[in-house]
Design an enzyme around this catalytic site. Sequence first.
Site, PDB file in Angstrom:
ATOM      1  N   THR A  46       1.027  -1.174   0.708  1.00 20.61           N
ATOM      2  CA  THR A  46       0.472   0.098  -0.393  1.00 20.61           C
ATOM      3  C   THR A  46       1.247   1.141   0.172  1.00 20.61           C
ATOM      4  O   THR A  46       0.747   1.951  -0.653  1.00 20.61           O
ATOM      5  CB  THR A  46      -0.772   0.171   0.914  1.00 20.61           C
ATOM      6  OG1 THR A  46      -1.576  -1.443   1.295  1.00 20.61           O
ATOM      7  CG2 THR A  46      -1.600   0.970   1.316  1.00 20.61           C
ATOM      8  N   THR A  47       2.180   1.137   0.740  1.00 26.64           N
ATOM      9  CA  THR A  47       2.238   2.398   0.786  1.00 26.64           C
ATOM     10  C   THR A  47       3.810   2.276  -0.040  1.00 26.64           C
ATOM     11  O   THR A  47       4.187   3.831  -0.722  1.00 26.64           O
ATOM     12  CB  THR A  47       3.145   2.702   2.396  1.00 26.64           C
ATOM     13  OG1 THR A  47       2.730   2.282   3.244  1.00 26.64           O
ATOM     14  CG2 THR A  47       4.546   4.000   2.367  1.00 26.64           C
ATOM     15  N   TYR A 109     -12.657  -3.598  -3.048  1.00 24.40           N
ATOM     16  CA  TYR A 109     -13.784  -2.777  -3.604  1.00 24.40           C
ATOM     17  C   TYR A 109     -15.033  -4.489  -4.099  1.00 24.40           C
ATOM     18  O   TYR A 109     -15.747  -3.706  -4.331  1.00 24.40           O
ATOM     19  CB  TYR A 109     -13.456  -3.180  -5.268  1.00 24.40           C
ATOM     20  CG  TYR A 109     -14.452  -1.561  -5.801  1.00 24.40           C
ATOM     21  CD1 TYR A 109     -14.653  -0.782  -5.890  1.00 24.40           C
ATOM     22  CD2 TYR A 109     -15.427  -2.613  -6.902  1.00 24.40           C
ATOM     23  CE1 TYR A 109     -15.874  -0.206  -6.905  1.00 24.40           C
ATOM     24  CE2 TYR A 109     -16.343  -2.146  -7.803  1.00 24.40           C
ATOM     25  CZ  TYR A 109     -16.323  -0.797  -7.396  1.00 24.40           C
ATOM     26  OH  TYR A 109     -18.021  -0.194  -8.431  1.00 24.40           O
ATOM     27  N   TYR A 135      -3.383 -10.149   4.865  1.00 23.74           N
ATOM     28  CA  TYR A 135      -3.321  -8.932   5.121  1.00 23.74           C
ATOM     29  C   TYR A 135      -5.283  -8.359   5.593  1.00 23.74           C
ATOM     30  O   TYR A 135      -5.458  -8.083   3.896  1.00 23.74           O
ATOM     31  CB  TYR A 135      -2.695  -7.771   4.423  1.00 23.74           C
ATOM     32  CG  TYR A 135      -2.515  -7.094   3.745  1.00 23.74           C
ATOM     33  CD1 TYR A 135      -2.948  -6.151   5.153  1.00 23.74           C
ATOM     34  CD2 TYR A 135      -1.948  -6.033   2.965  1.00 23.74           C
ATOM     35  CE1 TYR A 135      -2.572  -4.242   5.399  1.00 23.74           C
ATOM     36  CE2 TYR A 135      -1.688  -4.374   2.912  1.00 23.74           C
ATOM     37  CZ  TYR A 135      -2.216  -4.090   4.360  1.00 23.74           C
ATOM     38  OH  TYR A 135      -1.665  -2.409   4.313  1.00 23.74           O
ATOM     39  N   ARG A 140      -9.227   0.242   3.918  1.00 22.98           N
ATOM     40  CA  ARG A 140      -8.925   0.430   2.421  1.00 22.98           C
ATOM     41  C   ARG A 140      -9.873  -0.150   1.457  1.00 22.98           C
ATOM     42  O   ARG A 140     -10.227   0.124   0.518  1.00 22.98           O
ATOM     43  CB  ARG A 140      -7.763   0.380   2.068  1.00 22.98           C
ATOM     44  CG  ARG A 140      -6.540   1.194   2.741  1.00 22.98           C
ATOM     45  CD  ARG A 140      -5.537   1.417   2.194  1.00 22.98           C
ATOM     46  NE  ARG A 140      -4.555   2.395   2.656  1.00 22.98           N
ATOM     47  CZ  ARG A 140      -4.345   3.116   1.665  1.00 22.98           C
ATOM     48  NH1 ARG A 140      -4.718   3.350   0.894  1.00 22.98           N
ATOM     49  NH2 ARG A 140      -2.967   4.363   2.595  1.00 22.98           N
ATOM     50  N   LYS A 163      -1.451  -9.279   8.635  1.00 26.40           N
ATOM     51  CA  LYS A 163      -1.159  -8.421   8.676  1.00 26.40           C
ATOM     52  C   LYS A 163      -1.788  -8.013   9.506  1.00 26.40           C
ATOM     53  O   LYS A 163      -3.401  -7.311   8.173  1.00 26.40           O
ATOM     54  CB  LYS A 163      -0.522  -7.212   7.832  1.00 26.40           C
ATOM     55  CG  LYS A 163       0.182  -6.548   7.776  1.00 26.40           C
ATOM     56  CD  LYS A 163       0.019  -5.851   6.593  1.00 26.40           C
ATOM     57  CE  LYS A 163       0.291  -4.020   6.864  1.00 26.40           C
ATOM     58  NZ  LYS A 163       1.170  -3.364   5.628  1.00 26.40           N
ATOM     59  N   ILE A 205       4.834  -4.009  10.411  1.00 25.72           N
ATOM     60  CA  ILE A 205       5.091  -4.077   8.633  1.00 25.72           C
ATOM     61  C   ILE A 205       4.612  -2.136   8.458  1.00 25.72           C
ATOM     62  O   ILE A 205       3.802  -1.848   8.711  1.00 25.72           O
ATOM     63  CB  ILE A 205       4.148  -4.708   8.267  1.00 25.72           C
ATOM     64  CG1 ILE A 205       4.637  -6.405   7.784  1.00 25.72           C
ATOM     65  CG2 ILE A 205       4.644  -3.676   6.242  1.00 25.72           C
ATOM     66  CD1 ILE A 205       4.049  -6.954   7.083  1.00 25.72           C
TER      67      ILE A 205
END
Length: 293
Positions: A46-47, A109, A135, A140, A163, A205
């Site tokens: 993501t980052t 989504y 994850y 998000r 995660k 993380i």
Amino acid sequence: MSIFRGSGVALVTPFDEDGSVNYGVLDELLEYHLENKTDAIVIAGTTGEASTLTDEEQVEVVKFTVDKVNKRIPVIAGAGSNDTRHGINLSKMIEDVGADALLQVTPYYNKTSQTGLLKHYEAMDNAVNIPMIAYSVPGRTGMGITPESVVEISKMNNFVALKDATGDLGYTTKVASMIDGNFDIYSGNDDVVLPLLSLGGIGVISVWANIFPREVHEMCEAFFNGDILKAREIQLKFKEFIDALFMEASPIPLKAAMQILGCEACNLRLPLYEASENTKETMSRILKGLGRL
């Protein structure tokens, strides 16, 4: 066997103003983390703005990282997708270029059922032969992994960790109470690393570690060595900075901070856009207070 213990940095992807990946700066960032005790590199997550990378770019960024790190610490690569077939193909390509493990986000989504989620992860599990981290980041993706589903994922061959980016310590406690000791938990939220470690987690993380890698590593090590007071001191010292990292959608504030510190190639790709003046001013003030400016 655990993929890593301690601080895994959720590394940014450096972009030039024209949007191209700056591999020279990526090399510098990787060297910085190797020198400052980061325990694992988490690339193209993501980052790292993986959702704006083409498959070719994502595989190349991972390959570059694998070659640079050269087995000194584990390289974990984001490979998740909301299209199971796409995720399988991407995961295979990333496995082929030498990643040590994969990070598999829940399908975003689509918002599938828990049954569909488990079928998705089963397909991933059957497609590759390296360790994977499930994850959960419902803020998000629009969906999370229930504790009951975590138990089922823990029985798969290649999934070895979760995660947990729920930010819900009640959830973490329930998961920890239901899984056996062979399935690891990593914090996905920098503001609750220490509480999650106290529940049996083995690391983080981390977005925070992009700028303060040694401190995040030392916080985890202090906890593992029984120095809870030192670990607590570090966690609390950086609370304001951690909060500021999420004043806007991550990694917007992080890249603003890195630009303030001199990273000219820490641009964003649309639809993410540069930080507001308020965010930049807040970051400058906090970095000065922490002795980085």
